[in-house]
Scaffold this motif. Structure first.
Motif, PDB file in Angstrom:
ATOM      1  N   ALA A 136       0.823  -1.211   0.000  1.00  0.00           N
ATOM      2  CA  ALA A 136       0.000   0.000   0.000  1.00  0.00           C
ATOM      3  C   ALA A 136       0.856   1.259   0.000  1.00  0.00           C
ATOM      4  CB  ALA A 136      -0.932  -0.011   1.211  1.00  0.00           C
ATOM      5  N   TRP A 137       1.912   1.260   0.791  1.00  0.00           N
ATOM      6  CA  TRP A 137       2.753   2.449   0.897  1.00  0.00           C
ATOM      7  C   TRP A 137       3.758   2.540  -0.239  1.00  0.00           C
ATOM      8  CZ3 TRP A 137       2.703   6.462   4.539  1.00  0.00           C
ATOM      9  CH2 TRP A 137       1.642   6.396   5.430  1.00  0.00           C
ATOM     10  N   ARG A 138       4.199   1.421  -0.744  1.00  0.00           N
ATOM     11  CA  ARG A 138       5.114   1.417  -1.888  1.00  0.00           C
ATOM     12  C   ARG A 138       4.431   1.950  -3.130  1.00  0.00           C
ATOM     13  NH1 ARG A 138      10.586   1.493  -2.170  1.00  0.00           N
ATOM     14  NH2 ARG A 138      11.364   0.524  -4.076  1.00  0.00           N
ATOM     15  N   ASN A 139       3.143   1.594  -3.300  1.00  0.00           N
ATOM     16  CA  ASN A 139       2.384   1.999  -4.481  1.00  0.00           C
ATOM     17  C   ASN A 139       1.490   3.210  -4.225  1.00  0.00           C
ATOM     18  OD1 ASN A 139       3.137  -0.237  -6.425  1.00  0.00           O
ATOM     19  ND2 ASN A 139       2.322  -1.452  -4.730  1.00  0.00           N
ATOM     20  N   ASP A 140       1.627   3.800  -3.037  1.00  0.00           N
ATOM     21  CA  ASP A 140       0.909   5.019  -2.673  1.00  0.00           C
ATOM     22  C   ASP A 140      -0.600   4.879  -2.851  1.00  0.00           C
ATOM     23  OD1 ASP A 140       0.817   7.596  -1.665  1.00  0.00           O
ATOM     24  OD2 ASP A 140       0.905   8.532  -3.641  1.00  0.00           O
TER      25      ASP A 140
END
Length: 363
Positions: free
Chosen positions: A266-270
Motif C-alpha cells: 500500500a505504501w510502496r504503491n501510494d
C-alpha cells in the motif's frame, strides 16, 4: 465525495452509538469522582504518584491499593514522563483531564466522518477504563495525515510512540516503503531523546524494572493469565479455540506477515487508502493487544463508511462483540476478525471497479 444511499443509511445508523459512547465517557468521569472503580487508569495515576515521590522504579512492581493488588505498569519509562503531572491532582480530576484531553486529540486526528470515530466500539472500551488508546491513535493518525507536508515534525510526533512500541512496529516499514526518510530519521531521533531523557530523570532502575515486567508479562500471556476473549489479538483468538501456544503463535506470525506485506504494498504503491490500511494492519502485529488498542479501527471504519458501507457494518458489528463481555458474553474476541474484514474490504475493488489504489481516502 457524494454518498450513496447505503452510505447515507450507515452514516445515519452510526448516529446512535456516536451519541451513546460519549455519554459513557461522561458517566465514567462522574463515577471516577463519586465512586472510583478499579480501572486501568488507576495504575497510571498510582505510577504518577510514585514518580513524584521519587520512586519511579516501583511503578514496575505490584502495588497494594484499596482495590487490592495492582499489576505493574506495562509501559516504558518515557510513559512516566507523560503521566507524572496527573499525580498532582485527585484521581477523579486526573481521570477527567486525561480522558477529555486524549479524547479531544483522537477526534481531531480522525477527520471526516467523525461520527465513525465516535461510534467506533473500541473507543467506548477505552473511555470506560481510561486507557491510552485515544492517545496512541491520535499520534499515529495525526502523523500519517501530515506526513508529506511536515516530515520532520511528523517524525518527532511518531517518536512519541516509544510509549507503546508494539503499536509502532509497522511504522518503519511504511515509512521506508513510501520513501519518507526525513520522517523516519525524525522519529528515531525523537524516540532516542525521550528514552535518554527518561533515563536521565528516572535512572537505570526504571529501565531494569520495565525489562523485568516485559519478561513477566510475556510469561503471563503464554500461561493464559488473561481470559482469551479479553485479549484482542489473533494469537488470543486461536488460543481461545483451544490451540496451544506454538500453534497460536505460528498462526499469529503468518497473519502478521501478510498484514506487513499489505502495508508495504500500500505504501510502496501510494494507495489512496494506505492510512486506514496501516491502522488496521497494525492491530494484527502484536500478540499482546486489548480491545482498547483497537481504537485505530476508527480509520478504516471511516473509510469504509464512505466507500463500502456494507463492509463498514460488518466491521462495526464485529468490533462491538468484545463489549458484550460486560454482560457475560463468553465467546471469542472478534477484533481480529473485524480487522481482517476491514483489510479485505479495502483491498477488494468496489462496485465501480475502483481499486485500493484509486479510491478516494477521507481519512
Amino acid at each position: 465525495m457524494k454518498q450513496s444511499p447505503a452510505s447515507t443509511w450507515v452514516h445515519q445508523f452510526l448516529l446512535l452509538p456516536a451519541t451513546v459512547f460519549p455519554v459513557l465517557l461522561m458517566l465514567a468521569c462522574w463515577t471516577s469522582f463519586t465512586n472510583p472503580p478499579p480501572i486501568d487508569f488507576f495504575s497510571f495515576w498510582t505510577g504518577a504518584q510514585l514518580v513524584l515521590a521519587g520512586n519511579a522504579a516501583q511503578a514496575y512492581q505490584s502495588q497494594m491499593s484499596g482495590f487490592g493488588l495492582l499489576m505493574p505498569l506495562a509501559y516504558p519509562p518515557p510513559f512516566l514522563l507523560l503521566i507524572a503531572p496527573f499525580g498532582l491532582i485527585s484521581f477523579g480530576s486526573a481521570f477527567a483531564v486525561w480522558s477529555i484531553a486524549t479524547g479531544g486529540l483522537y477526534l481531531a486526528a480522525t477527520g471526516s466522518p467523525r461520527r465513525a470515530a465516535l461510534a467506533c466500539p473500541p473507543a467506548a472500551a477505552n473511555a470506560l477504563v481510561g486507557q491510552n488508546g485515544f492517545l496512541t491513535t491520535a499520534i499515529l493518525l495525526i502523523g500519517l495525515r501530515q506526513l508529506t507536508q511536515h516530515p520532520w515534525l511528523v517524525g518527532a510526533i511518531f517518536g512519541l510512540m516509544v510509549i507503546k512500541p508494539q503499536l509502532a512496529m509497522l511504522l518503519p516499514l511504511a515509512l521506508v516503503a513510501g520513501g519518507h526518510w526525513k520522517a523516519l530519521i525524525g522519529a528515531a531521533a525523537s524516540a532516542s531523546c525521550l528514552i535518554a531523557l527518561a533515563f536521565f530523570v528516572f535512572g537505570f532502575g526504571a529501565y531494569q524494572g520495565f525489562a523485568d515486567v516485559l519478561l513477566r508479562y510475556s510469561s503471563l500471556l503464554q500461561d493464559g493469565r488473561w481470559p482469551w476473549n479479553e485479549l484482542a489479538s489473533s494469537y488470543a483468538l486461536v488460543r481461545w479455540s483451544g490451540a496451544g501456544h506454538g500453534v497460536a503463535l505460528s498462526v499469529h506470525i503468518g497473519i502478521a506477515s501478510i498484514a506487513a506485506l499489505i502495508v508495504w504494498t500500500a505504501w510502496r504503491n501510494d494507495w489512496a487508502c494506505k492510512v486506514p490500511v496501516f491502522a488496521a494492519a497494525t492491530l494484527l502485529i502484536s500478540p499482546y493487544l486489548f480491545t482498547y488498542d483497537a481504537v485505530l479501527l476508527a480509520a478504516p471504519l471511516a473509510w469504509l463508511t464512505m466507500r463500502k458501507p456494507g463492509w463498514a457494518m460488518v466491521v462495526w458489528c464485529l468490533a462491538l462483540v468484545p463489549l458484550l463481555r460486560n454482560v457475560g458474553y463468553p465467546g471469542p474476541n472478534a477484533i481480529p476478525l473485524a480487522v481482517i474484514a476491514a483489510l479485505v474490504a479495502m483491498i477488494l475493488p468496489d462496485r465501480d471497479g475502483a481499486t485500493a489504489g484509486t479510491a478516494s481516502d477521507p481519512v
